[in-house]
Design a protein around this motif. Structure first.
Motif, PDB file in Angstrom:
ATOM      1  N   ASP A  33      29.572  74.508  56.818  1.00  0.00           N
ATOM      2  CA  ASP A  33      30.513  73.409  56.631  1.00  0.00           C
ATOM      3  C   ASP A  33      29.818  72.059  56.611  1.00  0.00           C
ATOM      4  O   ASP A  33      30.406  71.061  56.206  1.00  0.00           O
ATOM      5  CB  ASP A  33      31.580  73.427  57.731  1.00  0.00           C
ATOM      6  N   THR A  34      28.558  72.009  57.059  1.00  0.00           N
ATOM      7  CA  THR A  34      27.834  70.736  57.065  1.00  0.00           C
ATOM      8  C   THR A  34      27.143  70.469  55.741  1.00  0.00           C
ATOM      9  O   THR A  34      26.733  69.350  55.477  1.00  0.00           O
ATOM     10  CB  THR A  34      26.795  70.712  58.196  1.00  0.00           C
ATOM     11  N   GLU A  35      27.005  71.474  54.908  1.00  0.00           N
ATOM     12  CA  GLU A  35      26.395  71.316  53.584  1.00  0.00           C
ATOM     13  C   GLU A  35      27.496  70.930  52.610  1.00  0.00           C
ATOM     14  O   GLU A  35      28.374  71.733  52.301  1.00  0.00           O
ATOM     15  CB  GLU A  35      25.739  72.632  53.181  1.00  0.00           C
ATOM     16  N   GLN A  36      27.464  69.687  52.129  1.00  0.00           N
ATOM     17  CA  GLN A  36      28.550  69.203  51.289  1.00  0.00           C
ATOM     18  C   GLN A  36      28.028  68.836  49.905  1.00  0.00           C
ATOM     19  O   GLN A  36      26.952  68.267  49.767  1.00  0.00           O
ATOM     20  CB  GLN A  36      29.220  67.991  51.925  1.00  0.00           C
ATOM     21  N   PHE A  37      28.818  69.154  48.888  1.00  0.00           N
ATOM     22  CA  PHE A  37      28.494  68.841  47.504  1.00  0.00           C
ATOM     23  C   PHE A  37      29.554  67.875  46.991  1.00  0.00           C
ATOM     24  O   PHE A  37      30.740  68.153  47.086  1.00  0.00           O
ATOM     25  CB  PHE A  37      28.464  70.119  46.661  1.00  0.00           C
ATOM     26  N   ASP A  38      29.100  66.752  46.442  1.00  0.00           N
ATOM     27  CA  ASP A  38      30.023  65.712  46.006  1.00  0.00           C
ATOM     28  C   ASP A  38      30.681  65.989  44.666  1.00  0.00           C
ATOM     29  O   ASP A  38      31.737  65.435  44.366  1.00  0.00           O
ATOM     30  CB  ASP A  38      29.301  64.362  45.939  1.00  0.00           C
ATOM     31  N   SER A  39      30.024  66.825  43.838  1.00  0.00           N
ATOM     32  CA  SER A  39      30.535  67.038  42.486  1.00  0.00           C
ATOM     33  C   SER A  39      30.012  68.356  41.931  1.00  0.00           C
ATOM     34  O   SER A  39      29.075  68.943  42.477  1.00  0.00           O
ATOM     35  CB  SER A  39      30.060  65.898  41.583  1.00  0.00           C
ATOM     36  N   GLN A  44      21.978  70.870  68.405  1.00  0.00           N
ATOM     37  CA  GLN A  44      21.759  69.429  68.265  1.00  0.00           C
ATOM     38  C   GLN A  44      20.570  69.097  67.371  1.00  0.00           C
ATOM     39  O   GLN A  44      19.778  68.209  67.674  1.00  0.00           O
ATOM     40  CB  GLN A  44      21.579  68.785  69.648  1.00  0.00           C
ATOM     41  N   THR A  45      20.448  69.808  66.274  1.00  0.00           N
ATOM     42  CA  THR A  45      19.372  69.535  65.319  1.00  0.00           C
ATOM     43  C   THR A  45      19.985  69.228  63.971  1.00  0.00           C
ATOM     44  O   THR A  45      20.810  69.981  63.474  1.00  0.00           O
ATOM     45  CB  THR A  45      18.425  70.746  65.180  1.00  0.00           C
ATOM     46  N   GLU A  46      19.588  68.085  63.408  1.00  0.00           N
ATOM     47  CA  GLU A  46      20.077  67.712  62.088  1.00  0.00           C
ATOM     48  C   GLU A  46      18.957  67.918  61.078  1.00  0.00           C
ATOM     49  O   GLU A  46      17.828  67.495  61.278  1.00  0.00           O
ATOM     50  CB  GLU A  46      20.519  66.255  62.075  1.00  0.00           C
ATOM     51  N   PHE A  47      19.270  68.618  60.004  1.00  0.00           N
ATOM     52  CA  PHE A  47      18.318  68.864  58.933  1.00  0.00           C
ATOM     53  C   PHE A  47      18.506  67.727  57.939  1.00  0.00           C
ATOM     54  O   PHE A  47      19.320  67.796  57.040  1.00  0.00           O
ATOM     55  CB  PHE A  47      18.612  70.230  58.309  1.00  0.00           C
ATOM     56  N   GLY A  48      17.745  66.650  58.117  1.00  0.00           N
ATOM     57  CA  GLY A  48      17.914  65.448  57.315  1.00  0.00           C
ATOM     58  C   GLY A  48      17.552  65.621  55.853  1.00  0.00           C
ATOM     59  O   GLY A  48      16.804  66.525  55.475  1.00  0.00           O
ATOM     60  N   TRP A  49      18.096  64.725  55.030  1.00  0.00           N
ATOM     61  CA  TRP A  49      17.888  64.775  53.597  1.00  0.00           C
ATOM     62  C   TRP A  49      16.405  64.680  53.226  1.00  0.00           C
ATOM     63  O   TRP A  49      15.916  65.413  52.362  1.00  0.00           O
ATOM     64  CB  TRP A  49      18.678  63.648  52.941  1.00  0.00           C
ATOM     65  N   VAL A  59      18.415  76.518  55.499  1.00  0.00           N
ATOM     66  CA  VAL A  59      19.560  75.716  55.962  1.00  0.00           C
ATOM     67  C   VAL A  59      20.422  76.532  56.923  1.00  0.00           C
ATOM     68  O   VAL A  59      20.819  76.047  57.987  1.00  0.00           O
ATOM     69  CB  VAL A  59      20.397  75.203  54.769  1.00  0.00           C
ATOM     70  N   GLU A  60      20.702  77.775  56.573  1.00  0.00           N
ATOM     71  CA  GLU A  60      21.531  78.613  57.453  1.00  0.00           C
ATOM     72  C   GLU A  60      20.820  78.892  58.775  1.00  0.00           C
ATOM     73  O   GLU A  60      21.461  78.900  59.833  1.00  0.00           O
ATOM     74  CB  GLU A  60      21.929  79.900  56.737  1.00  0.00           C
ATOM     75  N   ALA A  61      19.509  79.087  58.764  1.00  0.00           N
ATOM     76  CA  ALA A  61      18.763  79.295  60.009  1.00  0.00           C
ATOM     77  C   ALA A  61      18.771  78.024  60.854  1.00  0.00           C
ATOM     78  O   ALA A  61      18.872  78.091  62.082  1.00  0.00           O
ATOM     79  CB  ALA A  61      17.328  79.732  59.718  1.00  0.00           C
ATOM     80  N   SER A  62      18.699  76.864  60.205  1.00  0.00           N
ATOM     81  CA  SER A  62      18.678  75.599  60.958  1.00  0.00           C
ATOM     82  C   SER A  62      19.986  75.355  61.691  1.00  0.00           C
ATOM     83  O   SER A  62      20.018  74.655  62.701  1.00  0.00           O
ATOM     84  CB  SER A  62      18.365  74.422  60.029  1.00  0.00           C
ATOM     85  N   LYS A  63      21.074  75.944  61.196  1.00  0.00           N
ATOM     86  CA  LYS A  63      22.376  75.747  61.845  1.00  0.00           C
ATOM     87  C   LYS A  63      22.475  76.481  63.174  1.00  0.00           C
ATOM     88  O   LYS A  63      23.398  76.246  63.946  1.00  0.00           O
ATOM     89  CB  LYS A  63      23.509  76.198  60.914  1.00  0.00           C
ATOM     90  N   PHE A 115      36.443  68.775  44.864  1.00  0.00           N
ATOM     91  CA  PHE A 115      35.266  68.076  45.367  1.00  0.00           C
ATOM     92  C   PHE A 115      35.647  66.763  46.011  1.00  0.00           C
ATOM     93  O   PHE A 115      36.614  66.141  45.579  1.00  0.00           O
ATOM     94  CB  PHE A 115      34.273  67.837  44.221  1.00  0.00           C
ATOM     95  N   PRO A 116      34.888  66.333  47.030  1.00  0.00           N
ATOM     96  CA  PRO A 116      33.716  66.974  47.621  1.00  0.00           C
ATOM     97  C   PRO A 116      34.110  68.272  48.328  1.00  0.00           C
ATOM     98  O   PRO A 116      35.216  68.409  48.833  1.00  0.00           O
ATOM     99  CB  PRO A 116      33.175  65.946  48.605  1.00  0.00           C
ATOM    100  N   ALA A 117      33.147  69.209  48.321  1.00  0.00           N
ATOM    101  CA  ALA A 117      33.405  70.523  48.913  1.00  0.00           C
ATOM    102  C   ALA A 117      32.196  70.990  49.707  1.00  0.00           C
ATOM    103  O   ALA A 117      31.057  70.679  49.362  1.00  0.00           O
ATOM    104  CB  ALA A 117      33.717  71.533  47.813  1.00  0.00           C
ATOM    105  N   THR A 118      32.467  71.726  50.753  1.00  0.00           N
ATOM    106  CA  THR A 118      31.382  72.273  51.568  1.00  0.00           C
ATOM    107  C   THR A 118      30.842  73.542  50.912  1.00  0.00           C
ATOM    108  O   THR A 118      31.506  74.158  50.070  1.00  0.00           O
ATOM    109  CB  THR A 118      31.866  72.624  52.983  1.00  0.00           C
TER     110      THR A 118
END
Length: 199
Positions: A88-94, A123-128, A115-119, A55-58
């Motif tokens: 690869d944009t979905e990251q988990f810190d721990s 040029q679209t960011e799926f914000g927190w 999330v996978e559909a949004s990828k 970690f961190p890991a995608t």
């Protein structure tokens, strides 16, 4: 820190990271889970499986490493692959962040699809913030129709994915809440205006 685009971007990323950490800590401390959490012995097994991940890991890395690992819930058994977005944009810190994500399997599976559909969007960011609003809507639907095999959660995740493909953009969190409220009302569930879905 300089008041330029890079400085503002760094401040925004730091603020989002702190918000994610607070959300994870809150989720771990929650005692009123809508969906039964993974059993304690399963958490121990999941923690052991997660030791193979650095970690961190995608999401992609975690799925590639322990994707076939099964977690149990009241609704049945789910593989990690079915619950975590493979991006690869979905990251988990721990490991704690992974545990929080899979604690409510129905919501996790719905968010994976979104999330996978949004990828697929350019040029679209799926914000927190938007992501947490979607998750809150799924959690509310899960609590309302807990006896109906989570049809509401699946229906709204289908609607979101269809909107992404049809309009090539993410629907607003307000539009998602509105659609969820309409679905609840059409199925005979009361939604008050002072509730999350009460738009």
């Amino acid at each position: 820190m300089a008041d330029d685009k890079n400085g503002r971007d760094k401040q925004a990323q730091d603020a989002e990271r702190r918000q994610q950490e607070r959300a994870i800590a809150t989720e771990l401390e929650r005692g009123d889970e809508q969906e039964p959490p993974i059993e304690t012995d399963e958490r121990t097994g999941l923690e052991a499986a997660l030791e193979a991940v650095s970690f961190p890991a995608t999401g992609t890395t975690i799925v590639a490493t322990i994707g076939e690992y099964e977690v149990e819930s009241a609704e049945g058994s789910y593989s990690i692959e079915a619950l975590l977005p493979e991006t690869d944009t979905e990251q988990f810190d721990s490991p704690a962040a992974v545990r929080v994500q899979v604690a409510a399997p129905t919501v996790a599976a719905a968010m994976k699809r979104v999330v996978e559909a949004s990828k697929t969007l350019p040029q679209t960011e799926f914000g927190w913030t938007q992501r947490k609003a979607y998750e809150k809507t799924f959690e509310e639907l899960n609590a309302i129709d807990a006896d109906d095999d989570d049809d509401g959660v699946r229906s709204i995740s289908d609607w979101i994915v269809d909107r992404i493909h049809d309009t090539e953009r993410l629907p607003t969190s307000r539009a998602v809440r509105r659609e969820a409220a309409a679905l609840c009302r059409s199925n005979g569930y009361e939604v008050r205006t002072d509730e999350w879905l009460g738009i």
